[in-house]
Design an enzyme around this catalytic site. Structure first.
Site, mmCIF file in Angstrom:
data_model
loop_
_atom_site.group_PDB
_atom_site.id
_atom_site.type_symbol
_atom_site.label_atom_id
_atom_site.label_comp_id
_atom_site.label_asym_id
_atom_site.label_seq_id
_atom_site.Cartn_x
_atom_site.Cartn_y
_atom_site.Cartn_z
ATOM 1 N N GLY A 13 38.903 49.913 36.161
ATOM 2 C CA GLY A 13 38.990 49.047 34.990
ATOM 3 C C GLY A 13 40.174 49.310 34.089
ATOM 4 C CG HIS A 106 47.859 41.036 45.201
ATOM 5 N ND1 HIS A 106 46.731 41.422 45.902
ATOM 6 C CD2 HIS A 106 48.915 41.293 46.016
ATOM 7 C CE1 HIS A 106 47.102 41.881 47.088
ATOM 8 N NE2 HIS A 106 48.421 41.812 47.184
ATOM 9 C CG ASP A 142 45.674 38.520 47.865
ATOM 10 O OD1 ASP A 142 45.063 38.453 46.786
ATOM 11 O OD2 ASP A 142 45.488 39.425 48.690
HETATM 12 C C1 GAR Z 1 44.888 47.129 40.438
HETATM 13 O O1 GAR Z 1 46.029 47.749 40.974
HETATM 14 C C2 GAR Z 1 44.829 45.674 40.844
HETATM 15 O O2 GAR Z 1 46.094 45.072 40.904
HETATM 16 C C3 GAR Z 1 44.224 45.775 42.213
HETATM 17 O O3 GAR Z 1 43.233 46.755 42.096
HETATM 18 C C4 GAR Z 1 43.616 47.689 41.085
HETATM 19 C C5 GAR Z 1 42.485 47.797 40.100
HETATM 20 O O4 GAR Z 1 42.727 48.822 39.180
HETATM 21 N N1 GAR Z 1 43.699 44.529 42.633
HETATM 22 C C6 GAR Z 1 43.692 44.126 43.909
HETATM 23 O O5 GAR Z 1 44.110 44.801 44.827
HETATM 24 C C7 GAR Z 1 43.108 42.755 44.126
HETATM 25 N N2 GAR Z 1 43.432 42.283 45.437
HETATM 26 P P1 GAR Z 1 41.960 48.851 37.793
HETATM 27 O O6 GAR Z 1 40.466 48.762 38.127
HETATM 28 O O7 GAR Z 1 42.302 50.177 37.220
HETATM 29 O O8 GAR Z 1 42.429 47.700 36.974
#
Ligand code: GAR
Length: 214
Positions: A13, A106, A142
């Site tokens: 998060g 993404h 995506d």
């Molecule tokens: C982030 O890097 C986001 O861009 C990625 O997951 C991570 C979540 O981190 N999302 C994806 O890969 C979606 N395909 P967070 O929970 O610390 O925000």
């Protein structure tokens, strides 16, 4: 009245936290996770934001989960559903229901490196510039209309973790900025999969990497 959003998370998060910390002119009506153990839930609750878990493991099919998730989201009547590390694929029905109201970040410069392990993909491909993309969600995973991107250099001695951290710092700047533009009504759907951001602002210049020795 402030626009209402809900944020969907599956884990840490940190993007959600960056959005909450940005003081945006919008109301975060709820944070919803498909996993009860998502760390971001506690963080949101500590800030007084309603949190809900719709555990995908409790539903027999993807369609059943998506229907329950959609009902939960609609209960908060958001104008925008913000995916912030929400790691579930949606059915076409779900995407159609929220068309134009579903936005995602993404960790790659789309259309390069869709899917998982984007930093590993970037290192394996030998690209010199990598980054992140905020885009609207369509049926094709995506590949939805791009709103904004941020780029970072890939350094010679990078590891997946170093590169991920460098991109994540950009994510935390880019996503709140896009949501600010959205709240200001500056995102214009030009059709054909293209989004224009109204208003003038300068680009911060070019990124060339590697740079020649001085
Ligand atoms: C982030 O890097 C986001 O861009 C990625 O997951 C991570 C979540 O981190 N999302 C994806 O890969 C979606 N395909 P967070 O929970 O610390 O925000």
């Amino acid at each position: 009245m402030r626009a209402r959003i809900v944020i969907l998370i599956s884990g840490r998060g940190s993007n959600m936290a960056a959005i909450l910390a940005a003081g945006l002119p919008l109301q975060v009506a709820a944070v919803i996770s498909n996993l009860p153990e998502a760390d971001g839930l506690e963080l949101a609750a500590a800030q007084g934001i309603p949190t809900v878990v719709v555990d995908h493991r409790l539903y027999p099919t993807r369609a059943a989960f998506d229907a329950a998730l959609a009902e939960t989201i609609e209960g908060y009547a958001p104008q925008l559903v913000v995916l912030a590390g929400f790691m579930r694929l949606f059915t076409a029905e779900f995407v159609a229901r929220f068309r134009g109201r579903l936005i995602n970040i993404h960790p790659s410069l789309l259309p390069s490196f869709p899917g998982l392990h984007t930093h590993r993909q970037a290192l394996a491909a030998g690209v010199r510039i990598h980054g992140c993309t905020v885009h609207f969600v369509t049926e094709q995973v995506d590949h939805g209309p791009i709103v904004a991107q941020a780029a970072v250099p890939v350094l010679a001695d990078d590891t997946e973790a170093l590169l991920a951290a460098r991109v994540l710092r950009c994510e935390h700047v880019l996503y709140p900025r896009v949501l600010q533009w959205w709240a200001e009504g500056r995102l214009e759907d030009q059709g054909g999969g293209r989004i224009r951001v109204r208003g003038s602002f300068r680009s911060s210049g070019s990124l060339m990497t590697p740079e020649p020795d001085a």
